[in-house]
Design an enzyme around this catalytic site. Sequence first.
Site, short mmCIF file in Angstrom:
data_model
loop_
_atom_site.label_atom_id
_atom_site.label_comp_id
_atom_site.label_asym_id
_atom_site.label_seq_id
_atom_site.Cartn_x
_atom_site.Cartn_y
_atom_site.Cartn_z
N HIS A 48 -9.40 -3.21 -3.16
CA HIS A 48 -9.55 -1.51 -2.29
C HIS A 48 -10.66 -0.79 -1.32
O HIS A 48 -11.16 0.24 -1.82
CB HIS A 48 -8.71 -0.61 -3.00
CG HIS A 48 -7.39 -0.68 -3.53
ND1 HIS A 48 -7.09 -1.77 -4.62
CD2 HIS A 48 -5.98 -0.82 -3.00
CE1 HIS A 48 -6.23 -1.74 -4.79
NE2 HIS A 48 -5.23 -1.39 -3.94
N GLU B 254 0.50 -11.77 3.45
CA GLU B 254 -0.27 -11.95 5.38
C GLU B 254 -0.56 -13.14 6.04
O GLU B 254 -0.80 -12.64 6.85
CB GLU B 254 -1.70 -11.58 4.66
CG GLU B 254 -2.36 -9.96 4.09
CD GLU B 254 -1.79 -10.30 2.38
OE1 GLU B 254 -0.88 -11.33 1.91
OE2 GLU B 254 -0.90 -8.48 2.00
#
Lengths: 431, 358
Positions: free
Chosen positions: B150, B81
């Site tokens: 999540h 990322e």
Amino acid sequence: MTDPHVSAGLQGESGRNLPPLRLHVPEPPARPGESADFTHFDIPAADAAPRPDETAQPATMRDMAYGLVRVLDEDGAAVGQWNPNLPPETLLRMLRAMALTRAFDARMFRAQRQGKTSFYMKSTGEEAVSIGAALALHRDDMCFPSYRQQGILIARDWPIIDMMNQIYSNKGDRLKGRQLPIMYSAREAGFFSISGNLTTQYPQAVGWAMASAARGDTRIAATWCGEGSTAEGDFHSACTFASVYRAPVIMNIVNNQWAISSFSGFAGAEATTFAARAVGYGIAGLRVDGNDVLAVYAATRWAADRARANAGPTLIEHFTYRVEGHSTSDDPTAYRSAEESSLWPLGDPIARLKQHCIGLGIWDEDRHAAMDKELAETVRDAAREAEKNGILGHGLHHPMESMFEDVFEEMPWHLKEQQQQMLDEWKAAGL
Amino acid sequence: MEGSRPVSDMMSEAATETHGDTVQMNMIQAINSALDVMMGRDPAVVVMGEDVGYFGGVFRATAGLQQKYGKNRVFDTPITECGIIGVAVGMGAYGLRPVPEIQFADYIYPALDQLVSEAARLRYRSAGEFISPMTVRSPFGGGIFGGQTHSQSPEGIFTHVSGVKTVIPSTPYDAKGLLIAAIEDNDPVIFFEPKRIYNGPFDGHYDTPARSWAGHAHAQVPTGHYRIPLGEARVARAGEALTVLCYGTMVHVVENSVAEMGVDAEILDLRTLVPLDIEAIERSVRKTGRCMIVHEATRTSGFGAELSALVQERCFYHLEAPIERVTGFDTPYPHSLEWAYFPGPVRIREAINKILKD
């Protein structure tokens, strides 16, 4: 020892017939008061390194990551396959740019000591790394430097008065006094905005190079970090991206042996070279005598040609030595031997090129002394001009309300309100 | 300041823009359509991220784009990322308009240094020499049994950073119009997509069958180009009894709770958190005199705290009751206890009753 988790971990298991494990914490070769010793450095002869083809597969040139590309020998002669055979005017231009960088550093360091600015960082001993690379690149190739590549701006003839305005954060500062001194930005010179956060520019350079390739451009990118900052995660992500997309980028590691007070062992130097990092990524890796400006130039040209031929990225370790303290806030005598810089086996980059030029018969001691004098005067005059725009803390800065500009393209309501509030507060205080 | 600009709503947007045919889309299709429209209009727009290329994204938001625009403009990335955002900063400096995807907002943290120290500061520190016109898309929010990694709602981390805009849509129509506006914006934008409502609105009743966007008024989405300006809230429901400030999935949960209770609440879907539509908030709270703030993110130092402070500072003399916040609890997002954690109908009902009692 009331926490059961802690005590169990510290006690370990008793009664097992195994030697205790030991943690290795690296120590530099010499601390203050001790004798410096560089005899453990293996320095190959100047003509020892072979020069692979620019499109060579990385796997065929692994030895390059453990050797040392050098051009100037002990007598100052340019030898071997990497000799770029530069014309006299280029050699003298290099010499002048390195000397100007050193004169600039000297003046600005003194300005900080005189209280004219808050901070400065010299590049003494590392001038060849910036100057050699800058002259080997095209002017429109984009550089993503760290904070010790002021030589790139000087090699690209960026006005030193503009650099000084930035250092003084005065009303002539194009960055409007927002940035710490030396965090230049000069888009026109292909010099990307410097950040205080280490190695962030590495993936940015790769992204710029990927964009250039994706658009079918011919420009390439180059970036610099110190050996200490190769430990940052961004270094890894940048190398991965550069390898995966074969980005037209040159990634330079300036191994000057020291990251503030930490010697290069804390970045992994005891186990391997920094150029060898390239091997694992499948990137071409070169290890270069960073105090040999001709070697830096030749390696950069090799990597630039490689990138322009769509043969992929190159990682170059420039082996050099940080002669001065890390910054004006640092005292290196607190952590390293004072003898080190004078014993550094690769010498001084300016002295070595000067010797080479004298050997060629295109330069002499008198001309060198005259150049040094002239450059000192040039820098002094520029500093006097810059100081007319103000020095730090003397009021000649950009308007206070400019603080709120450029956070966004258009100022949103909350910044407009804060801007007005600040002006009202100062007015109410009668200032 | 008050009354100087009308609060935007869908109809007024629709009336001022030309955008061709309208078809029913879910939020994923609307986002895909926004990317398609912008890639077609501007060759500088590039899409990148983990699994976004050949595969079309783990939520299908980028499906078909690589086939249509080629691998130079839509490409898969390594799983890093910090690398994705760092590369996007460099591409923006070159002159591209990157739209990187972070697969889940829970995984944006490795990129925080590049977002906070670089993308957000680049224009400021270079006095405009370099800019970072990227739009970071990332699915966020809970309600899907996503557990700790999540389900998170990290918008408060980004609203605290000067130099980035934070946008959160709640309908397919808004998702497309806001995403187009974000991509066209020359500042870095964090675009959080509430994944619980990708396929249909969610009223907070987890034990009832899932609904689709079919038949929802805001699921009729123009196929062409239109934008919803950043910084403008939407009145999701006009009312007099209290003002509810919310965004994302919670807009639908609040709408349903209010309907079930028969309370005449005014629901503001903020849509953009920075820059915030402060005029719409002030206008509404001064009218109703009561304010409730609802978000999924944890409570302490969440964006609700900023909203509460602004309302208190600007509407103090109009307030008839303390401002209430209904938020996620100050714990990591739990798996099995999701519906005790989620700020659903039970908790919203209690808070409304408390506000109206005073």
